[in-house]
Design a protein around this motif. Structure first.
Motif, PDB file in Angstrom:
ATOM      1  N   GLY A 176       0.754  -1.298   0.061  1.00 38.38           N
ATOM      2  CA  GLY A 176       0.117  -0.043   0.051  1.00 38.38           C
ATOM      3  C   GLY A 176       0.701   1.286   0.044  1.00 38.38           C
ATOM      4  O   GLY A 176       1.949   1.278   0.486  1.00 38.38           O
ATOM      5  N   ARG A 177       0.359   2.148  -0.516  1.00 34.72           N
ATOM      6  CA  ARG A 177       1.091   3.527  -0.420  1.00 34.72           C
ATOM      7  C   ARG A 177       0.045   4.914  -0.284  1.00 34.72           C
ATOM      8  O   ARG A 177      -1.191   4.500  -0.884  1.00 34.72           O
ATOM      9  CB  ARG A 177       1.761   3.861  -1.851  1.00 34.72           C
ATOM     10  N   THR A 178       0.327   5.798   0.334  1.00 30.83           N
ATOM     11  CA  THR A 178      -0.615   7.225   0.434  1.00 30.83           C
ATOM     12  C   THR A 178       0.276   8.232  -0.058  1.00 30.83           C
ATOM     13  O   THR A 178       1.356   8.486   0.285  1.00 30.83           O
ATOM     14  CB  THR A 178      -0.948   7.187   1.822  1.00 30.83           C
ATOM     15  N   VAL A 179      -0.449   9.109  -0.800  1.00 26.32           N
ATOM     16  CA  VAL A 179       0.081  10.231  -1.286  1.00 26.32           C
ATOM     17  C   VAL A 179      -0.749  11.425  -0.721  1.00 26.32           C
ATOM     18  O   VAL A 179      -2.135  11.414  -1.170  1.00 26.32           O
ATOM     19  CB  VAL A 179       0.164  10.074  -2.825  1.00 26.32           C
ATOM     20  N   GLN A 180      -0.239  12.363  -0.407  1.00 25.89           N
ATOM     21  CA  GLN A 180      -0.910  13.943   0.050  1.00 25.89           C
ATOM     22  C   GLN A 180      -1.402  14.547  -1.252  1.00 25.89           C
ATOM     23  O   GLN A 180      -0.093  15.101  -1.805  1.00 25.89           O
ATOM     24  CB  GLN A 180      -0.120  14.402   0.952  1.00 25.89           C
ATOM     25  N   CYS A 181      -2.403  14.859  -1.571  1.00 24.28           N
ATOM     26  CA  CYS A 181      -2.724  15.804  -2.990  1.00 24.28           C
ATOM     27  C   CYS A 181      -3.470  16.883  -2.318  1.00 24.28           C
ATOM     28  O   CYS A 181      -3.720  17.152  -1.059  1.00 24.28           O
ATOM     29  CB  CYS A 181      -3.543  14.768  -3.574  1.00 24.28           C
ATOM     30  N   LEU A 182      -3.586  17.879  -3.074  1.00 24.71           N
ATOM     31  CA  LEU A 182      -4.614  18.978  -2.852  1.00 24.71           C
ATOM     32  C   LEU A 182      -5.940  18.642  -2.283  1.00 24.71           C
ATOM     33  O   LEU A 182      -6.566  19.333  -1.254  1.00 24.71           O
ATOM     34  CB  LEU A 182      -4.701  19.797  -3.803  1.00 24.71           C
ATOM     35  N   CYS A 183      -6.405  17.418  -2.535  1.00 31.17           N
ATOM     36  CA  CYS A 183      -8.109  17.163  -2.143  1.00 31.17           C
ATOM     37  C   CYS A 183      -7.681  16.178  -0.854  1.00 31.17           C
ATOM     38  O   CYS A 183      -8.638  15.697  -0.540  1.00 31.17           O
ATOM     39  CB  CYS A 183      -8.563  16.285  -3.239  1.00 31.17           C
ATOM     40  N   GLY A 184      -6.773  15.863  -0.321  1.00 28.30           N
ATOM     41  CA  GLY A 184      -6.384  14.980   0.590  1.00 28.30           C
ATOM     42  C   GLY A 184      -5.492  13.769   0.459  1.00 28.30           C
ATOM     43  O   GLY A 184      -4.738  13.791  -0.377  1.00 28.30           O
ATOM     44  N   THR A 185      -5.702  12.748   1.283  1.00 21.88           N
ATOM     45  CA  THR A 185      -4.839  11.796   1.046  1.00 21.88           C
ATOM     46  C   THR A 185      -5.258  10.680   0.331  1.00 21.88           C
ATOM     47  O   THR A 185      -6.508  10.225   0.363  1.00 21.88           O
ATOM     48  CB  THR A 185      -4.479  11.189   2.460  1.00 21.88           C
ATOM     49  N   VAL A 186      -4.565  10.250  -0.612  1.00 27.66           N
ATOM     50  CA  VAL A 186      -5.148   9.340  -1.717  1.00 27.66           C
ATOM     51  C   VAL A 186      -4.341   7.842  -1.269  1.00 27.66           C
ATOM     52  O   VAL A 186      -3.076   8.175  -1.119  1.00 27.66           O
ATOM     53  CB  VAL A 186      -4.987   9.702  -3.159  1.00 27.66           C
ATOM     54  N   SER A 187      -5.246   6.958  -0.923  1.00 29.06           N
ATOM     55  CA  SER A 187      -4.566   5.626  -0.766  1.00 29.06           C
ATOM     56  C   SER A 187      -4.661   4.482  -1.807  1.00 29.06           C
ATOM     57  O   SER A 187      -5.822   4.546  -2.503  1.00 29.06           O
ATOM     58  CB  SER A 187      -5.103   4.921   0.594  1.00 29.06           C
ATOM     59  N   PHE A 188      -3.867   3.717  -2.103  1.00 30.43           N
ATOM     60  CA  PHE A 188      -3.942   2.839  -3.147  1.00 30.43           C
ATOM     61  C   PHE A 188      -3.037   1.434  -2.856  1.00 30.43           C
ATOM     62  O   PHE A 188      -2.077   1.893  -2.186  1.00 30.43           O
ATOM     63  CB  PHE A 188      -3.595   3.334  -4.538  1.00 30.43           C
ATOM     64  N   VAL A 189      -3.237   0.597  -3.770  1.00 30.44           N
ATOM     65  CA  VAL A 189      -2.233  -0.926  -3.355  1.00 30.44           C
ATOM     66  C   VAL A 189      -1.738  -0.931  -4.939  1.00 30.44           C
ATOM     67  O   VAL A 189      -2.357  -0.918  -5.738  1.00 30.44           O
ATOM     68  CB  VAL A 189      -3.047  -1.928  -2.837  1.00 30.44           C
ATOM     69  N   ARG A 190      -0.215  -1.185  -4.950  1.00 29.69           N
ATOM     70  CA  ARG A 190       0.060  -1.499  -6.222  1.00 29.69           C
ATOM     71  C   ARG A 190       1.076  -2.450  -5.864  1.00 29.69           C
ATOM     72  O   ARG A 190       1.639  -3.293  -5.019  1.00 29.69           O
ATOM     73  CB  ARG A 190       1.043  -0.422  -6.679  1.00 29.69           C
ATOM     74  N   ARG A 191       1.710  -3.321  -7.130  1.00 29.04           N
ATOM     75  CA  ARG A 191       2.523  -4.509  -7.072  1.00 29.04           C
ATOM     76  C   ARG A 191       3.871  -4.045  -7.168  1.00 29.04           C
ATOM     77  O   ARG A 191       4.318  -3.203  -7.870  1.00 29.04           O
ATOM     78  CB  ARG A 191       2.065  -5.207  -8.296  1.00 29.04           C
ATOM     79  N   ARG A 192       4.821  -5.038  -6.470  1.00 28.51           N
ATOM     80  CA  ARG A 192       6.211  -4.997  -6.624  1.00 28.51           C
ATOM     81  C   ARG A 192       6.615  -6.032  -7.728  1.00 28.51           C
ATOM     82  O   ARG A 192       6.311  -7.265  -7.236  1.00 28.51           O
ATOM     83  CB  ARG A 192       6.947  -5.029  -5.111  1.00 28.51           C
ATOM     84  N   MET A 193       7.376  -5.698  -8.679  1.00 34.13           N
ATOM     85  CA  MET A 193       7.699  -6.711  -9.559  1.00 34.13           C
ATOM     86  C   MET A 193       9.250  -6.938  -9.631  1.00 34.13           C
ATOM     87  O   MET A 193       9.791  -5.823  -9.524  1.00 34.13           O
ATOM     88  CB  MET A 193       6.907  -6.673 -10.923  1.00 34.13           C
ATOM     89  N   LYS A 194       9.541  -8.086 -10.162  1.00 31.82           N
ATOM     90  CA  LYS A 194      10.980  -8.193 -10.303  1.00 31.82           C
ATOM     91  C   LYS A 194      11.216  -9.134 -11.324  1.00 31.82           C
ATOM     92  O   LYS A 194      10.767 -10.067 -11.633  1.00 31.82           O
ATOM     93  CB  LYS A 194      11.717  -8.800  -8.893  1.00 31.82           C
ATOM     94  N   LYS A 195      12.490  -9.046 -11.986  1.00 31.08           N
ATOM     95  CA  LYS A 195      13.101  -9.969 -13.358  1.00 31.08           C
ATOM     96  C   LYS A 195      14.198 -10.447 -12.734  1.00 31.08           C
ATOM     97  O   LYS A 195      15.089  -9.803 -12.088  1.00 31.08           O
ATOM     98  CB  LYS A 195      12.992  -8.943 -14.374  1.00 31.08           C
ATOM     99  N   PRO A 196      14.392 -11.825 -12.848  1.00 30.36           N
ATOM    100  CA  PRO A 196      15.569 -12.373 -12.421  1.00 30.36           C
ATOM    101  C   PRO A 196      16.894 -11.656 -12.922  1.00 30.36           C
ATOM    102  O   PRO A 196      16.761 -11.251 -13.940  1.00 30.36           O
ATOM    103  CB  PRO A 196      15.353 -13.930 -13.269  1.00 30.36           C
ATOM    104  N   GLY A 197      17.691 -11.500 -12.165  1.00 30.17           N
ATOM    105  CA  GLY A 197      18.822 -10.555 -12.177  1.00 30.17           C
ATOM    106  C   GLY A 197      18.641  -9.171 -12.330  1.00 30.17           C
ATOM    107  O   GLY A 197      19.859  -8.530 -12.515  1.00 30.17           O
ATOM    108  N   LYS A 198      17.620  -8.730 -11.791  1.00 31.79           N
ATOM    109  CA  LYS A 198      17.415  -7.227 -12.006  1.00 31.79           C
ATOM    110  C   LYS A 198      16.784  -6.764 -10.640  1.00 31.79           C
ATOM    111  O   LYS A 198      16.164  -7.661  -9.919  1.00 31.79           O
ATOM    112  CB  LYS A 198      16.382  -6.870 -13.057  1.00 31.79           C
ATOM    113  N   LYS A 199      16.770  -5.571 -10.174  1.00 33.59           N
ATOM    114  CA  LYS A 199      16.335  -4.918  -8.979  1.00 33.59           C
ATOM    115  C   LYS A 199      14.850  -4.781  -9.059  1.00 33.59           C
ATOM    116  O   LYS A 199      14.466  -4.676 -10.241  1.00 33.59           O
ATOM    117  CB  LYS A 199      16.912  -3.689  -8.760  1.00 33.59           C
ATOM    118  N   GLY A 200      14.010  -5.252  -7.956  1.00 37.79           N
ATOM    119  CA  GLY A 200      12.651  -4.828  -7.974  1.00 37.79           C
ATOM    120  C   GLY A 200      12.156  -3.606  -8.287  1.00 37.79           C
ATOM    121  O   GLY A 200      12.826  -2.649  -7.920  1.00 37.79           O
ATOM    122  N   ILE A 201      11.143  -3.542  -8.881  1.00 34.80           N
ATOM    123  CA  ILE A 201      10.318  -2.156  -9.056  1.00 34.80           C
ATOM    124  C   ILE A 201       8.869  -2.105  -8.825  1.00 34.80           C
ATOM    125  O   ILE A 201       8.319  -3.046  -8.833  1.00 34.80           O
ATOM    126  CB  ILE A 201      10.735  -1.641 -10.569  1.00 34.80           C
TER     127      ILE A 201
END
Length: 428
Positions: free
Chosen positions: A64-89
């Motif tokens: 999960g992540r929250t970001v403060q915007c002009l309209c208030g706090t926006v919360s959402f869930v996003r995926r962490r993905m990884k490829k063999p031999g590379k750093k996760g993003i």
């Protein structure tokens, strides 16, 4: 849509005053927008994950992540993905240009930094908190200003790396430079080094506007001079241009320094700033002052002599007395009043913000950050608002219920002190 309309009508009917009604409606609209944005971001994350899977990435986890915007706090869930031999993003963070640990949206940061260029940090926080659903402290405002100053510098570096624009053929170009002293921390002095380049002046009512004016400023002399030289040779074809420079003759603002900026021009004339010459003349009272003035005029007559009396290939307009000093005001009003003192880094950030706004580059600075490189949005995105409209109506918060304890004893008794503490708890 019917659910939202019903909720709006109910809010209007249940409000006792116009202020209460407007506040409830504003909270309702912002809640609707935050909900829609959260759903949209999660939808976009699913689409990004599909695209990244085709490239060999796998999903590690969902965070999960929250970001403060002009309209208030926006919360959402996003995926962490990884490829063999590379750093996760986080593909969604990359798409949104959200940096690690970034808590505020780009628009919120932009508006906060804009406000901070005209008032102190505490006042900036108060203004932003009053007109948005955010809750910023003055320390947070300072942190945003520092980040925005770094962003301005990054944008300037990118501009230098880009291909040169079509050169402007101007018959005469004026360049002025001067310094503005600030109070630094630990009883030290800081100086803002300023340069301004323009092609002439235009009268607008009682005021005078620079034609195609461009401003450079920094607490570092070399940085200001480097940017001035870059702009002069990038913007103008100096081989057919007369350059008129103006300075007070102080360290770094003499003829030799301006001669470097005007290298390759058709003709270069340097002028000692009339404002400083007049100040020396008016400050002459004693005989020894007259002798010093005579030596000063003799030593600098080449630059003090009026332009219309010099042997020049074309007639040019005189630079008005104190022209460069007038440009100091936007900096001095913000950075010198009320005994303010600055650290080197904080002063540099504020100078970069004010200069970017003065050059009308502020939108471009944040626009550079906001560019997106990948847009895999499908037709399913159109159904997001329809989903939001079907959500359960927002339930307004009733607030904290206040109560009291019947002590039937003095206020200094243990039970009386407990009752008093409970009554004061809502203030904390």
């Amino acid at each position: 849509m019917e659910v939202i309309v019903t909720e709006i009508i109910k809010t209007i009917k249940d409000s006792d005053t116009v202020i209460e009604r407007d506040m409830k409606l504003l909270a309702l609209f912002f809640e609707l927008f935050r909900t829609a944005l959260g759903i949209a971001l999660e939808q976009l994350d699913r689409e990004l994950a599909t695209e990244y899977k085709k490239q060999g990435y796998i999903v590690e986890r969902q965070d999960g992540r929250t970001v403060q915007c002009l309209c208030g706090t926006v919360s959402f869930v996003r995926r962490r993905m990884k490829k063999p031999g590379k750093k996760g993003i986080y593909p969604l963070d990359k798409q949104l240009r959200l940096k690690p640990h970034q808590r505020f949206s780009a628009l919120l940061m932009k508006k906060v930094a804009e406000t901070a260029t005209s008032c102190v940090y505490r006042k900036t926080a108060d203004i932003v908190n009053r007109f948005t659903l955010t809750n910023l402290s003055h320390q947070t405002v300072k942190h945003i200003v520092m980040q925005s100053g770094t962003l301005c510098q990054e944008w300037q570096d990118i501009q230098r790396q880009e291909t040169s624009v079509e050169e402007t053929e101007a018959p005469v170009v004026y360049i002025e430079g001067d310094g503005l002293v600030l109070r630094g921390q630990h009883k030290k002095q800081l100086e803002i080094h300023r340069m301004q380049v323009y092609e002439g002046r235009k009268k607008e009512g009682k005021r005078t506007r620079l034609i195609h004016g461009y401003h450079m400023a920094s607490t570092e002399y070399e940085k200001t001079w480097e940017r001035a030289g870059w702009y002069m040779h990038r913007q103008y074809g100096l081989s057919h241009t007369i350059v008129i420079s103006n300075g007070d003759g102080g360290t770094g603002y003499g003829y030799e320094a301006f001669q470097e900026l005007a290298a390759g021009c058709k003709w270069h004339e340097h002028q000692r700033d009339v404002y400083h010459v007049h100040r020396k003349v008016k400050g002459t009272d004693e005989l020894q002052d007259v002798e010093r003035l005579r030596k000063y005029l003799t030593r600098n007559w080449t630059y003090v002599e009026p332009l219309n009396q010099r042997q020049m290939p074309e007639k040019v307009h005189l630079i008005q007395p104190g022209a460069c000093e007038a440009g100091h005001r936007i900096y001095s009003y913000r950075m010198k009043h009320q005994g303010r003192c600055w650290s080197q880094e904080e002063a540099e950030a504020m100078v970069q913000l004010i200069t970017a706004m003065k050059n009308e580059e502020w939108d471009a600075v944040y626009g550079q950050w906001g560019r997106t490189a990948y847009k895999p949005i499908s037709q399913r995105f159109k159904n997001i608002m329809r989903k939001v409209m079907k959500r359960v109506p927002m339930q307004p918060h009733k607030g904290v219920h206040q109560g009291s304890i019947g002590t039937y004893s003095s206020a200094s008794s243990p039970l009386g002190k407990l009752a008093k503490g409970l009554q004061m708890a809502h203030i904390l």
